[in-house]
Each structure stands twice: as C-alpha cells, then as structure tokens.
Design an enzyme around this catalytic site. Structure first.
Site, PDB file in Angstrom:
ATOM      1  N   GLY A  96      -9.642  -0.119  -9.141  1.00  7.07           N
ATOM      2  CA  GLY A  96      -9.620   1.079  -8.309  1.00  7.07           C
ATOM      3  C   GLY A  96      -8.346   1.878  -8.471  1.00  7.07           C
ATOM      4  O   GLY A  96      -7.427   1.502  -9.201  1.00  7.07           O
ATOM      5  N   ASP A  97      -8.300   2.997  -7.756  1.00  7.76           N
ATOM      6  CA  ASP A  97      -7.178   3.914  -7.880  1.00  7.76           C
ATOM      7  C   ASP A  97      -6.239   3.760  -6.674  1.00  7.76           C
ATOM      8  O   ASP A  97      -5.891   2.647  -6.299  1.00  7.76           O
ATOM      9  CB  ASP A  97      -7.706   5.352  -8.021  1.00  7.76           C
ATOM     10  CG  ASP A  97      -6.751   6.256  -8.780  1.00  7.76           C
ATOM     11  OD1 ASP A  97      -5.701   6.620  -8.204  1.00  7.76           O
ATOM     12  OD2 ASP A  97      -7.040   6.605  -9.940  1.00  7.76           O
ATOM     13  N   HIS A 101      -3.179   2.001   3.360  1.00  6.96           N
ATOM     14  CA  HIS A 101      -3.325   0.977   4.394  1.00  6.96           C
ATOM     15  C   HIS A 101      -2.345   1.299   5.517  1.00  6.96           C
ATOM     16  O   HIS A 101      -1.217   1.739   5.264  1.00  6.96           O
ATOM     17  CB  HIS A 101      -2.998  -0.414   3.852  1.00  6.96           C
ATOM     18  CG  HIS A 101      -3.882  -0.842   2.725  1.00  6.96           C
ATOM     19  ND1 HIS A 101      -5.264  -0.753   2.779  1.00  6.96           N
ATOM     20  CD2 HIS A 101      -3.592  -1.356   1.506  1.00  6.96           C
ATOM     21  CE1 HIS A 101      -5.770  -1.201   1.649  1.00  6.96           C
ATOM     22  NE2 HIS A 101      -4.785  -1.563   0.850  1.00  6.96           N
ATOM     23  N   ILE A 167     -12.955  -0.575  -1.212  1.00  3.91           N
ATOM     24  CA  ILE A 167     -13.024  -1.931  -1.762  1.00  3.91           C
ATOM     25  C   ILE A 167     -12.385  -1.928  -3.138  1.00  3.91           C
ATOM     26  O   ILE A 167     -12.679  -1.074  -3.973  1.00  3.91           O
ATOM     27  CB  ILE A 167     -14.487  -2.423  -1.860  1.00  3.91           C
ATOM     28  CG1 ILE A 167     -15.060  -2.643  -0.449  1.00  3.91           C
ATOM     29  CG2 ILE A 167     -14.587  -3.712  -2.676  1.00  3.91           C
ATOM     30  CD1 ILE A 167     -16.533  -3.010  -0.438  1.00  3.91           C
ATOM     31  N   CYS A 197      -8.814   6.968  -3.693  1.00  2.00           N
ATOM     32  CA  CYS A 197      -9.638   6.326  -4.726  1.00  2.00           C
ATOM     33  C   CYS A 197      -9.876   7.253  -5.919  1.00  2.00           C
ATOM     34  O   CYS A 197     -10.825   7.070  -6.686  1.00  2.00           O
ATOM     35  CB  CYS A 197     -10.961   5.845  -4.143  1.00  2.00           C
ATOM     36  SG  CYS A 197     -10.744   4.710  -2.746  1.00  2.00           S
TER      37      CYS A 197
END
Length: 247
Positions: A96-97, A101, A167, A197
């Site tokens: 993913g990119d 968080h 994810i 993302c």
C-alpha cells in the site's frame, strides 16, 4: 514490551490466537512489538513448530505511514511542516501507499500464521475486509469492497466514494504483519495533508460520521474482536476438520 494490558485468550480460549488491547501506544513501540512477535513466529516455523498467533489493537499518536511501494509525492506537506504539527512519518514494510493513524482509530495488527487457518494472502485480506464489513453492518453502515483497491469503502462506485478502513499487510512464510486501520472517531482533517492510499479523487470517513446514533470506542473494539473470532475460528476449524478427515 508494552505491558499496559496483559495478553489474554480471545473470546474462545481454544481459538489459536491471543488478543491484546494496547490502548494508546506510540507507533514506534507498537511496531517494535509487532516485529518481535513476527520474528518469534518465523523462528517457530523454522523449527517446525506451530507459531503462536496474536491480535493487537492499538491507538496511536498522529502519524503517517508510507508503504514500501508508496510515493513520497502523496505526502502533501514537507516533513518539517509535519514535525511542526506534531506528526511523524514512518517508512514501513507493508504493502500500500500512505495512510494516517491517530486517536479515535482502531489500528489492528494480526500476527497470524495463515497456514493454520488454511488461507493464502488474498483470502486473508478478503477476510479482514469482511470482518470490518460485518462490524459496519451492525452499526447501520453499508460497507463494501472496491475492485482494485484493498480496504472497506462507503458508496465505492460513486463520486461520493470514501474509505472507512485501510488495509495494508506484509507476510513472510505465511506469517502476517501490519493489518487494518478503522476510523471510528478519527479527526479526518489529517487526511487532507496526504493522498490517502495514493488516491486523489476519493474521500475518507469514519463510523462516527456515518452513524445516525452514538457509539463508543470500547463497543466497536468488542464488535471487531467478535468478527475476528467468528471468521478466523471458522477458518481454523475448517482447516483442522479437513486435516482430521484426511488423517
């Protein structure tokens, strides 16, 4: 190692993973804990042992994480500006990119030996998505998959497409690292400083924003763990029932 909450058996004591809610924990500390559990599992497999599986729930300070194939250009602020805002950037080894968080988000890290569950990596990601879709459904939210993009989305094939759960995983010898990030009460303004993302034409959302009634972080955590129990216990049971029949 983070000791705020002791490891405990998940909802079923015979389920082959242990669960730990780390609550609020610095990202770097959680990453080190993941890597320690991951490396131990790899070493157990190399010795021909069945690795111990662990599910971690975490909540982090504001951070951006960039996957191994991510593009720096998807970070829309210089790093100096991030530091001024109290945000750190971590280059990590998941797929993913770039993603965010922070507080109000359940970041889940399953360190699972997928062979014990009879899964390959594609089925594993599909199962992660299904766990989140189930949780959203009980909260009156219609989550879906978007072809060609991992994660869980709301109205994915419309101009209003918005991601509610990211994810990104890494695996070696079928042992997994990293996991999912479910926006519950997340401050979505942080996403304006990245192309989440790698997407420039899709939004982000949270359970709080989508729900028409209040919820709590503890309730959603319970719902997510229940979904994990249901799906991964079923997969484990099917795998081992089949093995028993073959023997």
């Amino acid at each position: 190692m983070h000791n705020k909450t002791n490891f405990r058996a998940s909802l079923a004591p015979h389920l082959p993973y242990k669960f730990k809610d780390c609550h609020s924990i610095p990202y770097a500390e959680a990453y080190a804990l993941q890597k320690e559990l991951f490396q131990t599992a790899i070493e157990q497999k190399q010795r021909g042992e069945a690795p111990k599986n662990t599910l971690l729930f975490c909540e982090h300070e504001p951070v951006f994480t960039l996957g191994k194939h991510g593009k720096e250009s998807n970070l829309l602020l210089p790093e100096e500006a991030l530091h001024a805002k109290g945000i750190s950037l971590h280059h990590i080894d998941r797929g993913g990119d770039i993603t965010y968080h922070g507080p109000g988000q359940i970041t889940g890290y399953p360190i699972f030996d997928l062979e014990q569950f009879g899964m390959g990596i594609k089925q594993y990601i599909y199962t992660l998505e299904q766990c989140i879709i189930d949780v959203l459904r009980v909260n009156g939210i219609h989550g879906k998959r978007l072809e060609g993009a991992t994660g869980v989305w709301i109205e994915p094939n419309t101009p209003r497409a918005r991601k509610i759960c990211a994810i990104g995983v890494h695996s070696s010898r079928y042992v997994t690292l990293h996991g999912f990030a479910l926006n519950v009460f997340t401050d979505l303004s942080y996403f304006s400083w990245i192309n989440p993302c790698g997407f420039t034409n899709k939004g982000v959302t949270s359970i709080a924003q989508e729900m028409g009634k209040p919820t709590t972080m503890e309730l959603v955590k319970q719902q997510v763990e229940e979904a994990f129990h249901r799906h991964f216990f079923q997969a484990y049971k099917q795998k081992h029932d089949k093995a028993s029949i073959e023997i």
